[in-house]
Design an enzyme around this catalytic site. Structure first.
Site, PDB file in Angstrom:
ATOM      1  N   GLU A 186       2.543  -5.830  -3.880  1.00 21.21           N
ATOM      2  CA  GLU A 186       2.275  -6.776  -2.684  1.00 21.21           C
ATOM      3  C   GLU A 186       1.576  -8.057  -3.231  1.00 21.21           C
ATOM      4  O   GLU A 186       0.552  -8.449  -2.632  1.00 21.21           O
ATOM      5  CB  GLU A 186       1.418  -5.953  -1.968  1.00 21.21           C
ATOM      6  CG  GLU A 186       2.129  -4.923  -1.188  1.00 21.21           C
ATOM      7  CD  GLU A 186       1.523  -4.381  -0.256  1.00 21.21           C
ATOM      8  OE1 GLU A 186       0.308  -4.708   0.224  1.00 21.21           O
ATOM      9  OE2 GLU A 186       1.920  -3.404   0.479  1.00 21.21           O
ATOM     10  N   GLU A 226       6.250   2.477  -0.490  1.00 19.92           N
ATOM     11  CA  GLU A 226       5.297   3.058   0.344  1.00 19.92           C
ATOM     12  C   GLU A 226       5.710   3.161   1.844  1.00 19.92           C
ATOM     13  O   GLU A 226       6.449   2.177   1.894  1.00 19.92           O
ATOM     14  CB  GLU A 226       4.138   2.440   0.363  1.00 19.92           C
ATOM     15  CG  GLU A 226       3.189   2.354  -1.002  1.00 19.92           C
ATOM     16  CD  GLU A 226       1.915   1.530  -0.789  1.00 19.92           C
ATOM     17  OE1 GLU A 226       1.391   1.205   0.356  1.00 19.92           O
ATOM     18  OE2 GLU A 226       1.297   1.099  -1.921  1.00 19.92           O
TER      19      GLU A 226
END
Length: 424
Positions: free
Chosen positions: A146, A248
């Site tokens: 991220e 995720e």
């Protein structure tokens, strides 16, 4: 839990058993060395910030319960390359569980607003690879998590791509097996489609990621394939050139989690293009994403190495109800067979064009030159303005490491080896 105790003892005693088949990336699929397509049923495993793969007894307790859940992979966000991981890795191997390891450390992240790729970062990433390449149950390495979460962060994309390029070159130069190297992205609608195309464009296989992971919390039960937005994720992943999977997932709002998204991921709608999912996360913390807890929440005054943020970080894992059983039931029904490697044609997937910059969104214009060792930093297009968005539960911002900036490492095998000859 009696079953967990018995299984954990058995796993510890099985540490010397035959290792799992290795996994490699071919086209847009993972295959084991025996030719079977591999689908990830994983959980995020971050008991401690520095390294959860050093306590063999704790690994055995957790691996035993993961096995009953149907887990075949874990994602580990930080490891200490100087520690001994043999016992934990053997325990997970004996349980049939692979590992996906993040290479970046607490002080070597590629920073989103002031990106650079230097010799300290490269050396630290390579050190993790040197430690873990020997284990058959290492499924892959992440070069970042991220890093890009808003429009002005997209200028970091060439540095992510350069890090994958240089770690792949280092892996090959050292003669390690071709462990896949990829990236874990935030699910930002105005950036993610361009990022996944950018990291796999350009026509040079040595410069693209080996897989693309997506941290997505779009599907919040109760929901459905169309309602959740998964239909759009699937459209953008159709015939993707490398394996794509959820690195995720598992939205817990409003709760409880039913995990109906797993039906879509492993079912006819998505299974031809997606390689599975990693559920966030194993342990219960303040964000209430845990699949297990290590007993009652400690007293507010409690302290100790096994307690952090008011939650126990070690002990006998106890399923969180009903989430644990719900996921177990979904995974038990998810049994895709895929395709045998001998029958798979990798050229059936599509090479992506490098995306152009967009006003107020993606800021990298086309196939820009990547950072190179000894060269200047990349100069992407910088049109548009930044737009903020919420990050996933695992998102982390870290201060810049205090060291001399170098704009990158050589893409060529010779350059990487020359550098490491000097560094060592």
């Amino acid at each position: 839990m009696k079953v967990s105790t018995c299984l954990s003892a058995a796993l510890l005693s099985a540490a010397a058993a035959k290792a799992l088949d290795t996994v490699s990336a071919v086209g847009n699929k993972f295959f084991t060395s025996n030719g079977t397509q591999f689908f990830i049923k994983g959980v995020a495993y971050q008991l401690t910030e520095d390294d959860p793969l050093v306590d063999a007894e704790q690994c055995a307790r957790d691996a035993a319960l993961m096995k009953t859940l149907g887990t075949n992979a874990i994602r580990v966000y930080h490891v200490d390359p100087k520690s001994d991981h043999d016992k934990c890795m053997s325990v997970f191997d004996a349980a049939g569980i692979y590992t996906l390891i993040d290479l970046d450390t607490f002080d070597t992240y590629i920073l989103p607003k002031t990106p650079y790729w230097n010799e300290t970062q490269f050396a630290r990433y390579a050190e993790v690879m040197d430690t873990f390449h020997k284990y058959n149950n290492v499924l892959g390495f992440f070069v970042g998590n991220e890093i890009i979460a808003q429009a002005d962060h997209s200028l970091a994309a060439p540095y992510i791509k350069a890090s994958a390029r240089d770690l792949k070159a280092y892996r090959d130069a050292k003669g390690y097996r071709p462990i896949p190297i990829g990236y874990s992205a935030a699910d930002i609608a105005e950036l993610r489609p361009m990022l996944q195309d950018y990291l796999t464009c350009g026509g040079n296989s040595s410069e693209i990621v080996d897989f693309f992971g997506l941290n997505s919390y779009q599907w919040c039960d109760p929901s459905a394939y169309e309602q959740s937005g998964y239909i759009n994720l699937q459209k953008q992943a159709k015939d993707f050139p490398v394996p794509i999977f959820f690195s995720e997932t598992g939205c817990n709002q409003p709760g409880p989690r039913i995990f109906d998204d797993q039906v879509a991921v492993f079912g006819d709608k998505m299974v031809n293009d997606w390689s599975g999912s990693i559920i966030y996360e194993w342990i219960e913390e303040a964000n209430e994403y845990g699949l297990i807890s290590y007993g009652p929440k400690p007293d507010a005054t409690a302290t100790g190495a096994d307690i952090k943020g008011g939650f126990s970080r070690a002990g006998t894992p106890t399923p969180v109800s009903p989430d644990f059983e719900n996921l177990k039931a979904q995974w038990a029904k998810a049994t895709p067979t895929g395709v045998a490697s001998a029958n798979y044609k990798a050229d059936s997937v599509s090479t992506r064009a490098c995306p152009a910059s967009t006003e107020g969104g993606w800021l990298v214009d086309g196939n820009v030159a990547l950072p190179t060792f000894g060269g200047g930093p990349v100069r992407p297009s910088a049109t548009g303005s930044a737009s903020g968005t919420a990050a996933s539960p695992s998102s982390t911002n870290n201060p810049a490491p205090a060291n001399r900036e170098i704009a990158g490492m050589s893409a060529g095998l010779v350059g990487v080896m020359l550098f490491f000859t000097f560094w060592l």
